[in-house]
Write a protein that holds these residues in place. Structure first.
Motif, PDB file in Angstrom:
ATOM      1  N   HIS A 106      -5.282  -9.034  10.407  1.00  0.00           N
ATOM      2  CA  HIS A 106      -4.096  -8.184  10.213  1.00  0.00           C
ATOM      3  C   HIS A 106      -4.541  -6.925   9.457  1.00  0.00           C
ATOM      4  O   HIS A 106      -4.185  -6.701   8.309  1.00  0.00           O
ATOM      5  CB  HIS A 106      -3.026  -8.963   9.434  1.00  0.00           C
TER       6      HIS A 106
ATOM      7  N   THR B  61       4.104   3.213   6.773  1.00  0.00           N
ATOM      8  CA  THR B  61       3.815   3.507   5.369  1.00  0.00           C
ATOM      9  C   THR B  61       3.829   5.020   5.138  1.00  0.00           C
ATOM     10  O   THR B  61       4.354   5.507   4.125  1.00  0.00           O
ATOM     11  CB  THR B  61       2.448   2.905   4.978  1.00  0.00           C
TER      12      THR B  61
ATOM     13  N   LEU C 109       4.280 -10.247  13.424  1.00  0.00           N
ATOM     14  CA  LEU C 109       4.737  -8.865  13.213  1.00  0.00           C
ATOM     15  C   LEU C 109       3.973  -7.900  14.132  1.00  0.00           C
ATOM     16  O   LEU C 109       4.578  -7.047  14.794  1.00  0.00           O
ATOM     17  CB  LEU C 109       4.501  -8.498  11.735  1.00  0.00           C
TER      18      LEU C 109
ATOM     19  N   ARG D  91       5.463  -5.479  17.133  1.00  0.00           N
ATOM     20  CA  ARG D  91       5.222  -4.029  17.255  1.00  0.00           C
ATOM     21  C   ARG D  91       4.607  -3.704  18.616  1.00  0.00           C
ATOM     22  O   ARG D  91       4.970  -2.714  19.252  1.00  0.00           O
ATOM     23  CB  ARG D  91       4.298  -3.570  16.120  1.00  0.00           C
TER      24      ARG D  91
ATOM     25  N   ASN E 241      -0.908  -8.809   1.108  1.00  0.00           N
ATOM     26  CA  ASN E 241      -2.119  -8.240   1.725  1.00  0.00           C
ATOM     27  C   ASN E 241      -3.270  -8.133   0.740  1.00  0.00           C
ATOM     28  O   ASN E 241      -3.040  -8.070  -0.464  1.00  0.00           O
ATOM     29  CB  ASN E 241      -1.786  -6.847   2.268  1.00  0.00           C
TER      30      ASN E 241
ATOM     31  N   ARG F 190       0.831  -1.205   0.000  1.00  0.00           N
ATOM     32  CA  ARG F 190       0.000   0.000   0.000  1.00  0.00           C
ATOM     33  C   ARG F 190       0.871   1.263   0.000  1.00  0.00           C
ATOM     34  O   ARG F 190       2.055   1.219   0.347  1.00  0.00           O
ATOM     35  CB  ARG F 190      -0.969   0.011   1.179  1.00  0.00           C
TER      36      ARG F 190
ATOM     37  N   ARG G 159      -4.891  -1.842   3.741  1.00  0.00           N
ATOM     38  CA  ARG G 159      -4.413  -3.096   3.130  1.00  0.00           C
ATOM     39  C   ARG G 159      -5.505  -3.710   2.249  1.00  0.00           C
ATOM     40  O   ARG G 159      -5.227  -4.322   1.228  1.00  0.00           O
ATOM     41  CB  ARG G 159      -4.028  -4.103   4.216  1.00  0.00           C
TER      42      ARG G 159
ATOM     43  N   SER H 264       5.109   0.342   2.314  1.00  0.00           N
ATOM     44  CA  SER H 264       5.018  -0.326   3.618  1.00  0.00           C
ATOM     45  C   SER H 264       6.363  -0.917   4.061  1.00  0.00           C
ATOM     46  O   SER H 264       7.315  -0.986   3.290  1.00  0.00           O
ATOM     47  CB  SER H 264       3.879  -1.345   3.615  1.00  0.00           C
ATOM     48  N   ALA H 265       6.378  -1.357   5.300  1.00  0.00           N
ATOM     49  CA  ALA H 265       7.615  -1.778   5.973  1.00  0.00           C
ATOM     50  C   ALA H 265       8.163  -3.102   5.436  1.00  0.00           C
ATOM     51  O   ALA H 265       7.432  -3.861   4.802  1.00  0.00           O
ATOM     52  CB  ALA H 265       7.305  -1.936   7.458  1.00  0.00           C
TER      53      ALA H 265
ATOM     54  N   GLY I 290       1.507  -0.523  10.945  1.00  0.00           N
ATOM     55  CA  GLY I 290       1.890  -0.601   9.527  1.00  0.00           C
ATOM     56  C   GLY I 290       1.598   0.697   8.796  1.00  0.00           C
ATOM     57  O   GLY I 290       2.394   1.162   7.965  1.00  0.00           O
ATOM     58  N   ALA I 291       0.469   1.321   9.121  1.00  0.00           N
ATOM     59  CA  ALA I 291       0.081   2.585   8.463  1.00  0.00           C
ATOM     60  C   ALA I 291       1.054   3.700   8.832  1.00  0.00           C
ATOM     61  O   ALA I 291       1.420   4.532   7.989  1.00  0.00           O
ATOM     62  CB  ALA I 291      -1.343   2.963   8.866  1.00  0.00           C
TER      63      ALA I 291
ATOM     64  N   PRO J  88       8.742  -7.122   8.978  1.00  0.00           N
ATOM     65  CA  PRO J  88       8.019  -8.195   8.278  1.00  0.00           C
ATOM     66  C   PRO J  88       8.945  -9.331   7.839  1.00  0.00           C
ATOM     67  O   PRO J  88       8.633 -10.506   8.022  1.00  0.00           O
ATOM     68  CB  PRO J  88       7.407  -7.476   7.069  1.00  0.00           C
TER      69      PRO J  88
HETATM   70  O1  LIG Z   1       1.149  -1.941   6.506  1.00  0.00           O
HETATM   71  C1  LIG Z   1       1.187  -2.594   5.455  1.00  0.00           C
HETATM   72  O2  LIG Z   1       0.479  -2.361   4.462  1.00  0.00           O
HETATM   73  C2  LIG Z   1       2.113  -3.741   5.365  1.00  0.00           C
HETATM   74  C3  LIG Z   1       1.859  -4.628   6.513  1.00  0.00           C
HETATM   75  O3  LIG Z   1       0.984  -5.463   6.490  1.00  0.00           O
HETATM   76  C4  LIG Z   1       2.519  -4.274   7.765  1.00  0.00           C
HETATM   77  O4  LIG Z   1       3.620  -3.678   7.762  1.00  0.00           O
HETATM   78  O5  LIG Z   1       1.955  -4.601   8.807  1.00  0.00           O
END
Ligand SMILES: O=C([O-])CC(=O)C(=O)O
Ligand SMILES: NC(=O)C1=CN([C@@H]2O[C@H](COP(=O)(O)OP(=O)(O)OC[C@H]3O[C@@H](n4cnc5c(N)ncnc54)[C@H](O)[C@@H]3O)[C@@H](O)[C@H]2O)C=CC1
Length: 311
Positions: free
Chosen positions: A175, A218, A147, A151, A120, A82, A88, A224-225, A214-215, A229
């Motif tokens: 997720h 991003t 993941l 975090r 995703n 994304r 996602r 994204s990361a 994740g956002a 991951p």
């Molecule tokens: O945030 C994203 O789009 C990628 C992802 O799933 C994450 O890093 O958790």
């Protein structure tokens, strides 16, 4: 052992790098549709072998699934990431076809493989891969909760100014920015409930930060990361290859467990040589049960979208 990583982008390359360094297999194959990308990144990684002291062979492949033949574990990271401002879930239209096609190609050459889904929207892509492949449910594992839990532990450790490895905490559910469930009530610092160190307000902020973890990245990076991951996939692969029986939250097919059926959703599972081997039943309280059920409803709505796509 042989491990294939499909998608040689940010996440796939980081996965392959970690897997090679951990010497989880004699050979790691990196496959991508972009001409030369996997060969180039694979060769670059192989040139770290004498510097870092590992003996894993790394092979690149531009869409030649013959090179993946006989893989024990396959990680699917192919698909769009994304951009800032997106969810996602918005990736489903592009990624569903990619994940379905890749799963079918992989199984032609590695019928015994355990498949890990990263692309995703991950829970729906895991469900799609399970349905498209017809594989036994224990051989399809969606990676997201490991993941998200990493975090969660990081944010808790930052809030308490303590080492992240002193924290035990888990995230279940989907997720997604609104579907993941950081289980604050059960999080501990070396066995002591985190509520002894942090106020309810602080804990709510940690949970909210985790959900949009994740956002946040991003927005900062522009895509994204990949470091966390890639590392999260590697510990999952390690538990399979070394039959470690770690309990990790993963997206797996539920048949009544946690009150849900015909859905892939994040719950704690024992991970060993057979893939996911057992679901661990956390005794959720009524509030957590209701949140889990809402998360499942949202993921189920995404799964329903699959029928409207040509996937
Ligand atoms: O945030 C994203 O789009 C990628 C992802 O799933 C994450 O890093 O958790
Ligand atoms: N489940 C999780 O926790 C996480 C999931 N992701 C997801 O992983 C996916 C990959 O992310 P990035 O590596 O950052 O993206 P990226 O754009 O860097 O790499 C994706 C790669 O997939 C390749 N690809 C596309 N179609 C393909 C096909 N049919 N066969 C083989 N390769 C193909 C592309 O050429 C590209 O190199 C995204 O969907 C992202 O949202 C990312 C981070 C965490």
């Amino acid at each position: 052992m042989k491990i294939t990583v499909v998608g040689a982008g940010a996440v796939g390359a980081t996965c392959a790098d970690n897997i090679a360094r951990l010497e989880l297999a004699e050979e790691v194959v990196l496959l991508d549709i972009k001409e030369g990308l996997s060969e180039g990144k694979g060769l670059d990684m192989l040139q770290t072998a004498t510097l870092l002291g590992f003996d894993t062979k790394i092979t690149g492949s531009t869409n030649d699934y013959g090179k993946t033949a006989g893989s024990d574990v396959v990680v699917i990271t192919s698909g769009l990431p994304r951009k800032p401002g997106m969810t996602r879930e918005e990736l489903i239209g592009t990624n569903a076809n990619i994940v379905k096609g890749v799963t079918e190609n992989i199984l032609k050459h590695s019928p015994e493989a355990i498949i890990i889904i990263v692309s995703n929207p991950m829970d729906t892509m895991t469900y799609l891969a399970l349905k498209a492949s017809g594989l036994p449910k224990n051989r399809i594992i969606g990676m997201g909760g490991i993941l998200d839990s990493a975090r969660f532990k990081t944010y808790l450790a930052l809030a308490m100014d303590c080492p992240p490895n002193d924290i035990h905490a888990t995230v279940v559910g989907g997720h997604g920015d609104t579907t993941m469930i950081p289980l604050t009530r059960l999080a501990t610092r070396m066995g002591v409930p985190v509520s002894q160190f942090l106020s309810q307000e602080q804990l709510q902020k940690v949970a909210a930060d985790t959900m949009v973890g994740g956002a946040t990245l991003t927005k900062l990076i522009g895509t994204s990361a990949w470091y966390a991951p890639g590392a999260a996939v590697a510990v999952l692969v390690e538990s399979i290859i070394r039959n470690q029986k770690h309990v990790f939250p993963c997206s797996v097919y539920l048949e009544g467990e946690y009150g849900q059926s015909d859905i892939c959703l994040g719950v704690p599972v024992v991970i060993g040589r057979n893939g996911w081997e057992e679901i661990v039943d956390i005794q959720l309280n009524d509030e957590e049960k209701a949140t889990f059920s809402k998360s499942a409803d949202a993921v189920r709505n995404m799964n329903d979208v699959l029928a409207t796509l040509d996937a």
